[in-house]
Design a protein around this motif. Sequence first.
Motif: not given
Length: 327
Positions: A47-60
């Motif tokens: 879950c941590y990898d999916a969440l932190s990758d997702g946040i990175k993708e948003t650029g936020i």
Amino acid sequence: MINKIAKDIYMIKIPLPENPLKNLNSYMIRGTERNLLIDTGFNTEICYDALSDGIKETGIDMNNTDIFLTHLHSDHAGLCDRIASPNSKIYMSRVDSQYIKTFFNINYFENLETFFYTLGFSKEEVADNIKNNPIVKYAPPIETEYTEIEDGYTIDLGNRMLKTVLTPGHTPGHMCLYIENEKLLFSGDHIIFDITPNITQWKGFYNALGQYIDSLNTIKNMPVELTFSAHRSPTGNCKERIDELLNHHETRLAEAYNIVKQYPGLSPYDIAAKMTWSIRAKDWKAFPVVQKWFATGEASAHLDYLEDKGEIKSSNIDGQIKYWTIE
Ligand SMILES: [Zn+2]
């Protein structure tokens, strides 16, 4: 993986392996003052990898981002402490935050041993559940500090105002988030489109199903055009779904009542065993114990509701709760 689902709103799909919920839909809203992350996933590496990758993708950047937790369950709250920056507020309803402080201490499940036993579980099943229950296993650290908020609290992102709607039922202090001028609702686990939110019995929270039904009606009376829920497919017709959920519980109440009528003097565990469940298991014996725990909790919530309505009565016989109809 992220999806842009509305202007400045991204959905981050977090996998929940080996869990019937399949995925958590986490949402990131880009604001002009602050950004807001809604729900986080279990406190696990996947879950941590999916969440932190997702946040990175948003650029936020999490330094400019606060976190809103729809409720205390670990698939929503699990990563809040890990993903937060020192500048992030972690919002949670006062009710759920206080519930954690009061009940979710080290001895939570040990204290619940007697409670499980009264519902009809065997000692072995209680021990198995304590070891394997994801709510305990993947929880955020107990010392996490939450910014406790009330019903009607406004979170101002600069370009958007989000208002909390207290919707007790799924948990004692579950909250939805509403953007009034867009008629947009983040429904958390209160309204899910292709599975039924689990309603269970809670210590110190009376008649969870009755409160859940009231909370469904709260949302039914609000203008909602777009809904984003926390599991499976994120969106659908909110009003139609509320009617389906209300009908579902009517049917379940009738089913529970008929079982009590036909088999007087059973425990919630034995009543749950006779109810119909949409789980891939051959029979009740083959249910994993955690699923038995959810099912028995669900049966108890329906029994509480029927007892509150004066249709059935319970008695504690040798430490176990048993039910009879009132003729
Ligand atoms: Zn939940």
